[in-house]
Write a protein that holds these residues in place. Structure first.
Motif, PDB file in Angstrom:
ATOM      1  N   GLU A  74       1.483  -1.370  -0.004  1.00 55.48           N
ATOM      2  CA  GLU A  74      -0.085   0.159  -0.008  1.00 55.48           C
ATOM      3  C   GLU A  74       0.967   1.243  -0.360  1.00 55.48           C
ATOM      4  N   LEU A  75       2.064   1.261   0.426  1.00 61.46           N
ATOM      5  CA  LEU A  75       3.207   2.009   0.812  1.00 61.46           C
ATOM      6  C   LEU A  75       3.914   2.557  -0.574  1.00 61.46           C
ATOM      7  N   GLY A  76       3.431   1.675  -1.879  1.00 61.70           N
ATOM      8  CA  GLY A  76       4.264   1.983  -3.304  1.00 61.70           C
ATOM      9  C   GLY A  76       5.733   0.669  -3.181  1.00 61.70           C
ATOM     10  N   ALA A  77       5.697  -0.218  -1.783  1.00 64.25           N
ATOM     11  CA  ALA A  77       6.962  -1.022  -2.243  1.00 64.25           C
ATOM     12  C   ALA A  77       6.654  -1.835  -3.284  1.00 64.25           C
ATOM     13  N   HIS A  78       7.721  -1.995  -4.087  1.00 65.22           N
ATOM     14  CA  HIS A  78       7.796  -3.031  -5.301  1.00 65.22           C
ATOM     15  C   HIS A  78       7.228  -4.897  -4.908  1.00 65.22           C
ATOM     16  N   PRO A  79       5.811  -4.990  -5.394  1.00 68.74           N
ATOM     17  CA  PRO A  79       4.970  -6.005  -5.192  1.00 68.74           C
ATOM     18  C   PRO A  79       6.887  -7.614  -5.474  1.00 68.74           C
ATOM     19  N   PHE A  80       7.719  -7.545  -6.251  1.00 69.05           N
ATOM     20  CA  PHE A  80       7.816  -8.112  -6.385  1.00 69.05           C
ATOM     21  C   PHE A  80       9.193  -8.227  -5.230  1.00 69.05           C
ATOM     22  N   LEU A  81       9.645  -7.127  -4.877  1.00 73.19           N
ATOM     23  CA  LEU A  81      10.718  -7.253  -4.190  1.00 73.19           C
ATOM     24  C   LEU A  81      10.555  -7.432  -2.306  1.00 73.19           C
ATOM     25  N   THR A  82       9.154  -7.174  -2.157  1.00 76.25           N
ATOM     26  CA  THR A  82       8.431  -7.785  -0.756  1.00 76.25           C
ATOM     27  C   THR A  82       8.149  -9.477  -1.355  1.00 76.25           C
ATOM     28  N   LEU A  83       7.600 -10.002  -2.362  1.00 74.16           N
ATOM     29  CA  LEU A  83       7.615 -11.448  -1.917  1.00 74.16           C
ATOM     30  C   LEU A  83       8.736 -12.181  -2.275  1.00 74.16           C
TER      31      LEU A  83
END
Length: 119
Positions: A74-83
């Motif tokens: 939600e804050l804009g972190a890239h989903p591939f990096l979080t995943l």
């Protein structure tokens, strides 16, 4: 808010197995240490060059310290990096593909357009 700094944290921690374990076991301590020691180091520089102004905002720091990947998205972190980082930390606690399924379930409330992930 600095999406760049969020993504930089996720990117650098994910590439160091010791940091992955440190972040899994002591998220708040790791976030505080990384912010103090690494936030202002330049990614492309091996020398002593650094900036002085990058800091997490409270919402970012709390989401990182709480392993709250839906909030990070939600804050804009890239989903591939979080995943990729959270797979490295938590896949071992689930059956095969179990963490990926949990990740998708916890982000299922998100609808398009998704938060802007541009830095």
């Amino acid at each position: 808010m600095s999406k760049y700094l969020l993504n930089k944290f996720l990117f650098t921690v994910d590439r160091d197995p010791e940091l992955v374990e440190r972040y899994r076991e002591d998220p708040r301590g790791t976030v505080e240490w990384w912010e103090a020691e690494h936030a202002n180091r330049l990614l492309s520089c091996h020398g002593g060059e650094a900036s002085t102004w990058l800091r997490f905002e409270d919402a970012e720091r709390e989401a990182l310290a709480g392993h709250d990947y839906p909030r990070l998205f939600e804050l804009g972190a890239h989903p591939f990096l979080t995943l990729t980082l959270f797979i490295a930390m938590f896949e071992r606690d689930h059956e095969p593909m179990g963490f990926q399924t949990e990740y998708a379930r916890r982000l299922a409330h998100m609808t398009m357009p998704y938060p802007d992930i541009a830095t």
